[in-house]
Motif scaffolding. Structure first.
Motif: not given
Length: 198
Positions: A45, A175, A177, A183, A186-187
């Motif tokens: 993130l 999501f 990683s 990402r 989500l931000r």
């Protein structure tokens, strides 16, 4: 509010609710079962490799870890729940720390609940989501490790988890990683949550 997620710094590790920092900015907490990929998600993130220490051993996070994001936001990494290998007293202390923080914290604007998309819904995840809902705490579900599944499998598993949690697709996101999938979304969602606190 312009949140700069890549400009982030460690603030403090809190083991006692009496030592929480002042509630000067909105806070977003990250919750999930032990070893679900919480640390990796936060690192992705904020576009950092090692801001939050990752470990292959579950139960590594034992405190509330606060990180300050430029633009006026705190990210709070909560201890993972449901790790059986710690003794009962330690597990209960963690639960008291997590629940006490979530219930009492007026600066908390969203709890990100991280769930591994590859598996059926676990009882502890259901209990966490139900508990947040019954206490009127805003939350966002994130199905992580999406890169481990094909697009078809992602859709199928997400639909099954949505049904089990009784949520709409708009109430969660996928999501990874590893690939960065989800990402930016989500931000965006977290910045919106922080803006709603003003």
């Amino acid at each position: 509010m312009m949140i700069e997620f890549s400009k982030v710094a460690f603030v403090d590790s809190v083991y006692d609710l009496r030592r929480l920092p002042g509630q000067l900015v909105p806070e977003i907490a990250f919750a999930g079962r032990s070893n679900v990929g919480k640390s990796s998600l936060i690192n992705t993130l904020v576009n950092r490799k090692n801001l939050v220490k990752t470990s292959s051993k579950p139960g590594k996070t034992e405190s509330l870890n606060f990180f300050k994001v430029e633009g006026g936001l705190h990210l709070v990494d909560l201890p993972g729940y449901g790790f059986a290998r710690k003794d009962q007293k330690t597990r209960e202390a963690w639960q008291d720390l997590i629940s006490g923080y979530i219930i009492s914290r007026t600066a908390l604007v969203c709890v990100v609940v991280i769930i591994d998309i590859r598996h059926e819904l676990k009882q502890l995840d259901r209990e966490m989501v139900d508990w947040l809902a019954s206490n009127g705490k805003p939350f966002l579900i994130v199905y992580t490790k999406a890169d481990k599944l094909s697009n078809n499998e992602q859709a199928k598993q997400a639909a099954a988890l949505d049904a089990a949690l009784n949520i709409r697709p708009a109430e969660r996101l996928l999501f990874s990683s590893q690939t960065g999938q989800g990402r930016e979304e989500l931000r965006k969602r977290l910045a919106e949550a922080a803006g709603q606190a003003d």
